[in-house]
Design a protein around this motif. Structure first.
Motif, PDB file in Angstrom:
ATOM      1  N   THR A 283      15.414 -13.292   4.781  1.00  0.00           N
ATOM      2  CA  THR A 283      14.874 -14.646   4.583  1.00  0.00           C
ATOM      3  C   THR A 283      13.985 -15.072   5.745  1.00  0.00           C
ATOM      4  OG1 THR A 283      16.747 -15.831   5.587  1.00  0.00           O
ATOM      5  CG2 THR A 283      16.930 -15.260   3.262  1.00  0.00           C
ATOM      6  N   VAL A 284      13.355 -14.109   6.430  1.00  0.00           N
ATOM      7  CA  VAL A 284      12.423 -14.444   7.505  1.00  0.00           C
ATOM      8  C   VAL A 284      11.102 -14.924   6.921  1.00  0.00           C
ATOM      9  CG1 VAL A 284      11.145 -13.553   9.480  1.00  0.00           C
ATOM     10  CG2 VAL A 284      13.511 -12.841   9.097  1.00  0.00           C
ATOM     11  N   GLY A 285      10.547 -14.130   6.008  1.00  0.00           N
ATOM     12  CA  GLY A 285       9.341 -14.533   5.303  1.00  0.00           C
ATOM     13  C   GLY A 285       8.120 -14.725   6.182  1.00  0.00           C
ATOM     14  N   TYR A 286       7.602 -13.652   6.759  1.00  0.00           N
ATOM     15  CA  TYR A 286       6.415 -13.755   7.612  1.00  0.00           C
ATOM     16  C   TYR A 286       5.187 -14.189   6.817  1.00  0.00           C
ATOM     17  CZ  TYR A 286       8.965 -11.379  11.322  1.00  0.00           C
ATOM     18  OH  TYR A 286       9.868 -11.046  12.283  1.00  0.00           O
ATOM     19  N   GLY A 287       5.106 -13.793   5.560  1.00  0.00           N
ATOM     20  CA  GLY A 287       3.959 -14.177   4.743  1.00  0.00           C
ATOM     21  C   GLY A 287       2.773 -13.257   4.865  1.00  0.00           C
ATOM     22  N   ASP A 288       2.910 -12.143   5.615  1.00  0.00           N
ATOM     23  CA  ASP A 288       1.789 -11.207   5.742  1.00  0.00           C
ATOM     24  C   ASP A 288       1.637 -10.347   4.498  1.00  0.00           C
ATOM     25  OD1 ASP A 288       4.223 -10.084   6.270  1.00  0.00           O
ATOM     26  OD2 ASP A 288       3.511  -8.757   7.862  1.00  0.00           O
TER      27      ASP A 288
ATOM     28  N   THR B 273       0.806  -1.220   0.000  1.00  0.00           N
ATOM     29  CA  THR B 273       0.000   0.000   0.000  1.00  0.00           C
ATOM     30  C   THR B 273       0.840   1.272   0.000  1.00  0.00           C
ATOM     31  OG1 THR B 273      -0.107  -0.137   2.417  1.00  0.00           O
ATOM     32  CG2 THR B 273      -1.905  -1.146   1.165  1.00  0.00           C
ATOM     33  N   SER B 274       2.106   1.161   0.346  1.00  0.00           N
ATOM     34  CA  SER B 274       2.980   2.333   0.364  1.00  0.00           C
ATOM     35  C   SER B 274       4.423   1.868   0.285  1.00  0.00           C
ATOM     36  CB  SER B 274       2.766   3.163   1.645  1.00  0.00           C
ATOM     37  OG  SER B 274       3.149   2.425   2.788  1.00  0.00           O
ATOM     38  N   ILE B 275       5.328   2.816   0.036  1.00  0.00           N
ATOM     39  CA  ILE B 275       6.744   2.458  -0.034  1.00  0.00           C
ATOM     40  C   ILE B 275       7.285   2.037   1.344  1.00  0.00           C
ATOM     41  CG2 ILE B 275       9.057   3.382  -0.475  1.00  0.00           C
ATOM     42  CD1 ILE B 275       7.952   4.894  -2.813  1.00  0.00           C
ATOM     43  N   PRO B 276       6.924   2.706   2.446  1.00  0.00           N
ATOM     44  CA  PRO B 276       7.395   2.197   3.755  1.00  0.00           C
ATOM     45  C   PRO B 276       6.955   0.758   4.035  1.00  0.00           C
ATOM     46  CG  PRO B 276       6.624   4.437   3.984  1.00  0.00           C
ATOM     47  CD  PRO B 276       6.281   4.019   2.586  1.00  0.00           C
ATOM     48  N   ILE B 277       5.696   0.414   3.683  1.00  0.00           N
ATOM     49  CA  ILE B 277       5.238  -0.965   3.852  1.00  0.00           C
ATOM     50  C   ILE B 277       6.042  -1.895   2.947  1.00  0.00           C
ATOM     51  CG2 ILE B 277       3.304  -2.541   3.513  1.00  0.00           C
ATOM     52  CD1 ILE B 277       3.040  -0.842   5.990  1.00  0.00           C
ATOM     53  N   SER B 278       6.359  -1.424   1.757  1.00  0.00           N
ATOM     54  CA  SER B 278       7.161  -2.224   0.836  1.00  0.00           C
ATOM     55  C   SER B 278       8.583  -2.401   1.361  1.00  0.00           C
ATOM     56  CB  SER B 278       7.179  -1.568  -0.554  1.00  0.00           C
ATOM     57  OG  SER B 278       5.865  -1.455  -1.081  1.00  0.00           O
ATOM     58  N   ILE B 279       9.105  -1.376   2.035  1.00  0.00           N
ATOM     59  CA  ILE B 279      10.439  -1.495   2.644  1.00  0.00           C
ATOM     60  C   ILE B 279      10.419  -2.568   3.733  1.00  0.00           C
ATOM     61  CG2 ILE B 279      12.102  -0.298   4.117  1.00  0.00           C
ATOM     62  CD1 ILE B 279      11.565   2.223   2.525  1.00  0.00           C
ATOM     63  N   TYR B 280       9.347  -2.584   4.510  1.00  0.00           N
ATOM     64  CA  TYR B 280       9.197  -3.639   5.524  1.00  0.00           C
ATOM     65  C   TYR B 280       9.219  -5.010   4.871  1.00  0.00           C
ATOM     66  CZ  TYR B 280       6.373  -6.963   8.185  1.00  0.00           C
ATOM     67  OH  TYR B 280       5.899  -8.093   8.778  1.00  0.00           O
ATOM     68  N   TRP B 281       8.481  -5.166   3.757  1.00  0.00           N
ATOM     69  CA  TRP B 281       8.455  -6.447   3.031  1.00  0.00           C
ATOM     70  C   TRP B 281       9.846  -6.795   2.523  1.00  0.00           C
ATOM     71  CZ3 TRP B 281      10.043  -6.680  -2.026  1.00  0.00           C
ATOM     72  CH2 TRP B 281       9.954  -7.932  -2.620  1.00  0.00           C
ATOM     73  N   ALA B 282      10.556  -5.800   1.991  1.00  0.00           N
ATOM     74  CA  ALA B 282      11.885  -6.055   1.432  1.00  0.00           C
ATOM     75  C   ALA B 282      12.862  -6.506   2.521  1.00  0.00           C
ATOM     76  CB  ALA B 282      12.406  -4.794   0.738  1.00  0.00           C
ATOM     77  N   ILE B 283      12.787  -5.899   3.696  1.00  0.00           N
ATOM     78  CA  ILE B 283      13.676  -6.295   4.791  1.00  0.00           C
ATOM     79  C   ILE B 283      13.365  -7.717   5.244  1.00  0.00           C
ATOM     80  CG2 ILE B 283      14.292  -5.815   7.188  1.00  0.00           C
ATOM     81  CD1 ILE B 283      13.887  -2.859   6.602  1.00  0.00           C
ATOM     82  N   VAL B 284      12.074  -8.029   5.348  1.00  0.00           N
ATOM     83  CA  VAL B 284      11.673  -9.382   5.745  1.00  0.00           C
ATOM     84  C   VAL B 284      12.138 -10.407   4.714  1.00  0.00           C
ATOM     85  CG1 VAL B 284       9.687 -10.888   6.101  1.00  0.00           C
ATOM     86  CG2 VAL B 284       9.724  -8.610   7.132  1.00  0.00           C
ATOM     87  N   SER B 285      12.041 -10.059   3.448  1.00  0.00           N
ATOM     88  CA  SER B 285      12.458 -10.978   2.389  1.00  0.00           C
ATOM     89  C   SER B 285      13.972 -11.093   2.317  1.00  0.00           C
ATOM     90  CB  SER B 285      11.909 -10.516   1.034  1.00  0.00           C
ATOM     91  OG  SER B 285      10.499 -10.473   1.046  1.00  0.00           O
ATOM     92  N   LEU B 286      14.682  -9.971   2.471  1.00  0.00           N
ATOM     93  CA  LEU B 286      16.144  -9.975   2.390  1.00  0.00           C
ATOM     94  C   LEU B 286      16.763 -10.788   3.523  1.00  0.00           C
ATOM     95  CD1 LEU B 286      18.536  -8.704   0.769  1.00  0.00           C
ATOM     96  CD2 LEU B 286      18.606  -6.943   2.532  1.00  0.00           C
TER      97      LEU B 286
END
Length: 286
Positions: A200-205, A185-198
């Motif tokens: 390799t935590v992968g919360y899946g939310d 929904t926004s770039i800050p939310i996307s940054i959160y996703w990128a950190i989780v993916s980078l």
């Protein structure tokens, strides 16, 4: 014994000082063991009382036990102040501040019931174990880690800045590719996703729905796997460097020029030459 602290006078205060601040007598060791036990019980009370079921069943017991321990610690602090020649040195020291903070929330909760959250500060009591066990006497080992951290600070800062720029670029790209329905929904939310993916935590939310977004996610995860060891390697290299500097000397052998001898070494490991040029070799024939 803590630096700069002295007993107030000869007699009872000196005896209390030896028991409380020193550990070279059976009575002093017994006091330390009793204090460690009380600290661990106090911390365990806070931990167990946070469990809802245990709080409902044993809340009153935990409450009275915590107050008994608080009174015990308060008396202990009063005795520490009583037996010192200059109590303010203790009160403004690290351990003194920890001691006061460890008991103050319980008393404040009694006077001001609305600030019960401060009772959680009681967990600081576990820091008092450092005093009893003398863990800070292992200053050499702790200093090695601190030196390594200081030396690697710039490299680590550069690494995290690079990671942040990488995360921001991927996040902005995913914000353009994916729809808000997927969670971007926004770039800050996307940054959160990128950190989780980078990492390799992968919360899946937040999960990409498009094939392109999924492909980018795979790339980001692979990058995360490839760089996850970088800060560990940098810090480890600095730790090894600190250990070498702590253990080895840079002075070269006057005979063969070999360096990196242990600081306690007296003879060269290569040619056997006496290393200390300021003194004579005691085994050299006169």
């Amino acid at each position: 014994m803590e630096s700069g602290l002295k007993p107030a006078s000869v007699g009872l205060r000196t005896r209390l000082f030896q028991i409380i601040f020193e550990s070279d007598t059976p009575l002093a060791k017994g006091f330390d063991i009793a204090l460690i036990t009380a600290i661990l019980i106090s911390v365990m009370v806070v931990i167990l009382d946070s469990v809802t079921d245990l709080h409902l069943r044993f809340g009153s017991f935990f409450y009275y036990l915590d107050w008994a321990l608080t009174l015990l610690f308060t008396v202990e602090i009063a005795l520490r102040i009583y037996c010192l020649e200059r109590p303010w040195l203790y009160l403004k020291s690290f351990y003194g501040i920890v001691d006061i903070i460890a008991v103050l929330p319980t008393w404040l909760a009694l006077l001001f019931p609305g600030i019960q959250i401060l009772v959680l500060v009681r967990m600081l009591r576990i820091l008092r174990i450092f005093r009893v066990l003398g863990l800070f006497t292992f200053v050499g080992e702790a200093q090695l880690l601190l030196d390594a951290l200081k030396r690697s600070l710039r490299q680590m800062l550069l690494f995290f800045c690079s990671i942040f720029m990488l995360v921001t670029l991927f996040a902005s790209l995913m914000f353009l590719i994916e729809s808000p329905a997927s969670g971007f929904t926004s770039i800050p939310i996307s940054i959160y996703w990128a950190i989780v993916s980078l990492t390799t935590v992968g919360y899946g939310d937040i999960v990409p729905a498009t094939p392109l977004g999924q492909a980018i996610t795979v790339v980001l995860m692979l990058i995360g796997y490839s760089i996850i060891a970088v800060p560990t390697g940098v810090f480890s290299a600095q730790v090894i460097r600190s250990i070498r500097e702590e253990r080895y000397s840079d002075e070269a052998c006057p005979g063969c020029g070999h360096d990196r001898h242990e600081k306690k070494a007296r003879y060269c490991m290569q040619c056997g030459t006496w290393l200390d040029e300021t003194t004579e070799d005691p085994h050299e024939p006169q």
